[in-house]
Design an enzyme around this catalytic site. Structure first.
Site, PDB file in Angstrom:
ATOM      1  N   ASP A   7     -13.001   8.530  -5.088  1.00 55.84           N
ATOM      2  CA  ASP A   7     -11.798   9.356  -5.129  1.00 55.84           C
ATOM      3  C   ASP A   7     -11.788  10.296  -6.327  1.00 55.84           C
ATOM      4  O   ASP A   7     -12.626  10.215  -7.218  1.00 55.84           O
ATOM      5  CB  ASP A   7     -10.541   8.462  -5.160  1.00 55.84           C
TER       6      ASP A   7
ATOM      7  N   ASN B 199      -1.221  -3.367  -6.256  1.00 54.12           N
ATOM      8  CA  ASN B 199      -0.506  -3.377  -4.973  1.00 54.12           C
ATOM      9  C   ASN B 199      -1.463  -3.536  -3.783  1.00 54.12           C
ATOM     10  O   ASN B 199      -1.060  -3.363  -2.641  1.00 54.12           O
ATOM     11  CB  ASN B 199       0.338  -2.109  -4.806  1.00 54.12           C
TER      12      ASN B 199
ATOM     13  N   HIS C 153      -4.272  -1.737  -3.324  1.00 57.38           N
ATOM     14  CA  HIS C 153      -5.001  -0.551  -2.888  1.00 57.38           C
ATOM     15  C   HIS C 153      -6.479  -0.643  -3.245  1.00 57.38           C
ATOM     16  O   HIS C 153      -6.861  -1.269  -4.227  1.00 57.38           O
ATOM     17  CB  HIS C 153      -4.369   0.751  -3.425  1.00 57.38           C
TER      18      HIS C 153
ATOM     19  N   GLU D  67      -3.142   3.494  -0.373  1.00 55.19           N
ATOM     20  CA  GLU D  67      -1.943   2.769  -0.759  1.00 55.19           C
ATOM     21  C   GLU D  67      -1.403   1.937   0.407  1.00 55.19           C
ATOM     22  O   GLU D  67      -1.722   2.191   1.570  1.00 55.19           O
ATOM     23  CB  GLU D  67      -0.865   3.764  -1.212  1.00 55.19           C
TER      24      GLU D  67
END
Length: 246
Positions: A68, A137, A139, A144
């Site tokens: 990313d 979380n 990811h 997400e």
């Protein structure tokens, strides 16, 4: 198949992960490595650099594709993932700069950039080994939690929890980009092997949810349970809430 390797601490995790990556490079010198950024892989890169400096590893024929990049940051920006990769790995080994690929954060056309990056991954023959970290979380990359698993490379709006986690790298939370280009879940799952590293008690809850709970898009990393060749290297603190053996 998911294999979990228990490490004593972050340093041990980093060494064990570097062992797996180095074995891939030795077995297939012209392999394609999928790389990750953030605090988790820094120790792994340092170990690989150390072995390279000793003459044990040769990255001359390796190709890399990164997970990313922040949208809106140039490669020269010190908070960009391109900058991170150069200053934590690329500049210290004999990797060919022409074979290191990241999404172009400065391309304003999101659709075109995501299509281009998928084409890059196809042209290099796909990823042999993909390195991943694990967000608080759940990811992976910047995929997400949501209502469905993300597909191919896409532009994402970063959740507040991710912005909060990343603001330590910036002067203020206001400077953290709100979007990023990321490999999608489908792109990640097409890697032939996946290596996920995770450390620290703060990740213990999400490790349990992701790898010992149901496969749901609200926990993106849980999809890795469906991959045929996944290795998780986690330290004792990250595994503290799981009932698992090496």
């Amino acid at each position: 198949m998911m294999k979990i390797i228990r490490a004593k601490d972050y340093k041990d995790m980093s060494r064990k992960a570097a062992n797996i990556i180095s074995a891939q490079v030795i077995m297939k010198p012209d392999c394609v490595l999928g790389l990750a950024t953030g605090s988790s892989p820094v120790g792994t890169y340092r170990q690989l650099i150390e072995w390279y400096e000793k003459g044990d590893l040769d990255f001359g024929d390796v190709t890399t594709v990164n997970l990313d990049e922040y949208r809106g940051l140039s490669a020269e920006n010190e908070q960009s993932y391109a900058w991170f990769m150069h200053h934590n790995f690329f500049d210290y080994v004999n990797i060919n700069p022409d074979r290191t690929y990241l999404p172009d954060g400065m391309n304003p056309d999101a659709k075109r950039e995501c299509t281009r990056y998928e084409e890059v991954i196809r042209e290099v023959g796909g990823v042999d080994l993909q390195l991943l970290g694990l967000g608080h979380n759940g990811h992976i990359g910047f995929n997400e939690p949501g209502e469905e698993f993300g597909t191919l490379t896409h532009c994402v709006d970063l959740q507040e929890s991710t912005i909060e986690a990343n603001k330590r790298f910036f002067d203020s939370a206001d400077e953290v980009p709100r979007q990023a280009y990321t490999m999608g879940i489908q792109t990640i799952m097409m890697a032939r092997k996946i290596l996920l590293i995770v450390s620290g008690e703060g990740k213990a809850d999400i490790v349990k949810r992701a790898f010992f709970g149901p496969v749901v898009p609200q926990v993106p990393a849980s999809i890795l349970q469906m991959h045929p060749d996944v290795t998780i290297v986690a330290d004792e603190a990250a595994l503290s809430k799981c009932d698992c053996q090496e």
